[in-house]
Design an enzyme around this catalytic site. Structure first.
Site, PDB file in Angstrom:
ATOM      1  N   MET A 174       0.847  -1.193   0.000  1.00  0.00           N
ATOM      2  CA  MET A 174       0.000   0.000   0.000  1.00  0.00           C
ATOM      3  C   MET A 174       0.889   1.253   0.000  1.00  0.00           C
ATOM      4  O   MET A 174       0.431   2.340   0.381  1.00  0.00           O
ATOM      5  CB  MET A 174      -0.941  -0.010   1.203  1.00  0.00           C
ATOM      6  CG  MET A 174      -1.865  -1.228   1.171  1.00  0.00           C
ATOM      7  SD  MET A 174      -3.450  -0.947   1.967  1.00  0.00           S
ATOM      8  CE  MET A 174      -2.918  -0.620   3.615  1.00  0.00           C
ATOM      9  N   PHE A 224       4.154   3.885   0.883  1.00  0.00           N
ATOM     10  CA  PHE A 224       4.824   4.429   2.064  1.00  0.00           C
ATOM     11  C   PHE A 224       5.785   3.365   2.603  1.00  0.00           C
ATOM     12  O   PHE A 224       5.706   2.910   3.737  1.00  0.00           O
ATOM     13  CB  PHE A 224       3.821   4.874   3.133  1.00  0.00           C
ATOM     14  CG  PHE A 224       4.362   6.025   3.941  1.00  0.00           C
ATOM     15  CD1 PHE A 224       4.547   7.265   3.356  1.00  0.00           C
ATOM     16  CD2 PHE A 224       4.739   5.865   5.255  1.00  0.00           C
ATOM     17  CE1 PHE A 224       5.081   8.332   4.078  1.00  0.00           C
ATOM     18  CE2 PHE A 224       5.276   6.911   5.987  1.00  0.00           C
ATOM     19  CZ  PHE A 224       5.447   8.142   5.394  1.00  0.00           C
ATOM     20  N   HIS A 249       9.307  -3.775   3.456  1.00  0.00           N
ATOM     21  CA  HIS A 249       8.856  -3.990   2.068  1.00  0.00           C
ATOM     22  C   HIS A 249      10.045  -4.357   1.171  1.00  0.00           C
ATOM     23  O   HIS A 249       9.918  -5.205   0.282  1.00  0.00           O
ATOM     24  CB  HIS A 249       8.209  -2.723   1.507  1.00  0.00           C
ATOM     25  CG  HIS A 249       6.951  -2.314   2.215  1.00  0.00           C
ATOM     26  ND1 HIS A 249       6.907  -1.253   3.073  1.00  0.00           N
ATOM     27  CD2 HIS A 249       5.698  -2.835   2.174  1.00  0.00           C
ATOM     28  CE1 HIS A 249       5.670  -1.122   3.535  1.00  0.00           C
ATOM     29  NE2 HIS A 249       4.920  -2.069   3.015  1.00  0.00           N
ATOM     30  N   GLY A 300       4.745 -10.350   4.315  1.00  0.00           N
ATOM     31  CA  GLY A 300       5.511 -10.371   5.564  1.00  0.00           C
ATOM     32  C   GLY A 300       4.897 -11.310   6.591  1.00  0.00           C
ATOM     33  O   GLY A 300       3.672 -11.381   6.734  1.00  0.00           O
ATOM     34  N   GLU A 301       5.758 -12.001   7.330  1.00  0.00           N
ATOM     35  CA  GLU A 301       5.271 -12.847   8.443  1.00  0.00           C
ATOM     36  C   GLU A 301       4.783 -11.989   9.602  1.00  0.00           C
ATOM     37  O   GLU A 301       4.059 -12.457  10.465  1.00  0.00           O
ATOM     38  CB  GLU A 301       6.398 -13.755   8.950  1.00  0.00           C
ATOM     39  CG  GLU A 301       6.596 -14.980   8.101  1.00  0.00           C
ATOM     40  CD  GLU A 301       7.695 -15.883   8.608  1.00  0.00           C
ATOM     41  OE1 GLU A 301       8.410 -15.514   9.566  1.00  0.00           O
ATOM     42  OE2 GLU A 301       7.862 -16.960   8.016  1.00  0.00           O
ATOM     43  N   VAL A 310      12.014  -8.343   9.546  1.00  0.00           N
ATOM     44  CA  VAL A 310      13.338  -7.729   9.674  1.00  0.00           C
ATOM     45  C   VAL A 310      13.451  -7.196  11.101  1.00  0.00           C
ATOM     46  O   VAL A 310      12.506  -6.605  11.626  1.00  0.00           O
ATOM     47  CB  VAL A 310      13.501  -6.569   8.664  1.00  0.00           C
ATOM     48  CG1 VAL A 310      14.910  -5.996   8.711  1.00  0.00           C
ATOM     49  CG2 VAL A 310      13.168  -7.034   7.259  1.00  0.00           C
TER      50      VAL A 310
END
Ligand code: PAF
Length: 281
Positions: A30, A32, A37, A147-148, A176
């Site tokens: 989405m 930003f 990401h 992402g987890e 991360v």
């Protein structure tokens, strides 16, 4: 990097890759963007020849029009980051391209969307699956990365892809982390210096649970261990703790005999942080 403003342009770009026999990965966002990401892009690049990123602030996953309007946007910075990360195509579609006039089709995982986080944000996961199904059809990737950190979202999307037989390998990408183990989040910078130090207790509590899980624990033992570890940090307030089946998010109790996902949310001076870990017996 090719920037597509319409689905048709994106399909044409992907068709060119396909004609050369190349595989295609998709990272839906989405916008930003942050390091999380970029780690999804890096993961996609290890699996496929080409990577497509979508930037679309999806109206159907916001309960409130005010939240949708307040959602931060910075397209120039996003495009710089994606270009530096080696992305091949960015699709930034119009709302009318994703939700054509007269649109009436929804996609919903009826059980998994309406539990846990879905109880707090009714309709949120229906919006996510409705848009992700469309993005899958636009790009038709071989692999899609999520992402987890948004663990329920990942499992909901995996279930949708399985149920609707999308021929797409859905990959969860590990969160991360900062050097001390704190999951990266745009919220971390809002913590006071003391709260930032104290916030390490999230990953520490999950480490402790992971160790104990291997030693024949019950779900109740793991729950108590997380509660006492978080309570040992006076700056932290435990706001949410769910221990559920790792793939179907079902309620668990008694002996740990199948992989379980532990999801926690902890507050520090008004800032809510989340983390998760899958533990195995
Ligand atoms: O995780 C997100 O950013 C969104 O929920 C997604 C998957 C891009 C769907 O709009």
């Amino acid at each position: 990097m090719k920037i597509c403003r319409t689905v048709a342009e994106c399909r044409a770009a992907v068709a060119t890759f396909r004609r050369s026999g190349e595989t295609v990965g998709l990272v839906p966002t989405m916008g930003f963007l942050h390091d999380g990401h970029i780690s999804l892009v890096a993961a996609a690049k290890t699996h496929t020849d080409r990577v497509v990123v979508t930037i679309f602030v999806n109206p159907t996953q916001f309960g409130d029009a005010a939240d949708l309007d307040a959602y931060p946007r910075d397209e120039t910075r996003d495009l710089d980051m994606l270009s530096a990360a080696g992305v091949d195509v960015v699709l930034i579609p119009d709302v009318s391209d994703v939700y054509p006039n007269g649109d009436e089709t929804i996609v919903e995982t009826t059980r998994m969307a309406n539990m846990l986080h879905g109880l707090v944000r009714p309709g949120h996961f229906r919006g996510v699956t409705t848009v992700v199904a469309r993005l899958f059809n636009f790009v038709q990737p071989d692999v899609a990365c999520f992402g987890e950190k948004d663990y329920q979202q990942l499992q909901v999307i995996k279930r949708m892809a399985r149920d609707l037989a999308f021929p797409i390998d859905i990959r969860g990408v590990p969160t991360v982390r900062e050097a001390d183990g704190l999951a990266m989040s745009s919220r971390n910078v809002r913590l006071s210096a003391q709260d930032r130090m104290a916030a390490v207790v999230l990953s520490q509590s999950l480490d402790a649970a992971e160790q104990q899980a291997g030693a024949g624990s019950t779900i109740e033992d793991l729950r108590a261990l997380i509660q006492t570890t978080i309570a040992s940090e006076p700056r932290a307030t435990l706001r949410g703790l769910d221990i559920v089946g790792a793939t179907d998010l079902s309620d668990l109790s008694g002996a740990l005999i199948t992989p379980a996902a532990i999801m926690i949310s902890v507050e520090f001076g008004g800032i809510l942080l989340i983390d998760q870990r899958v533990v195995t017996p």
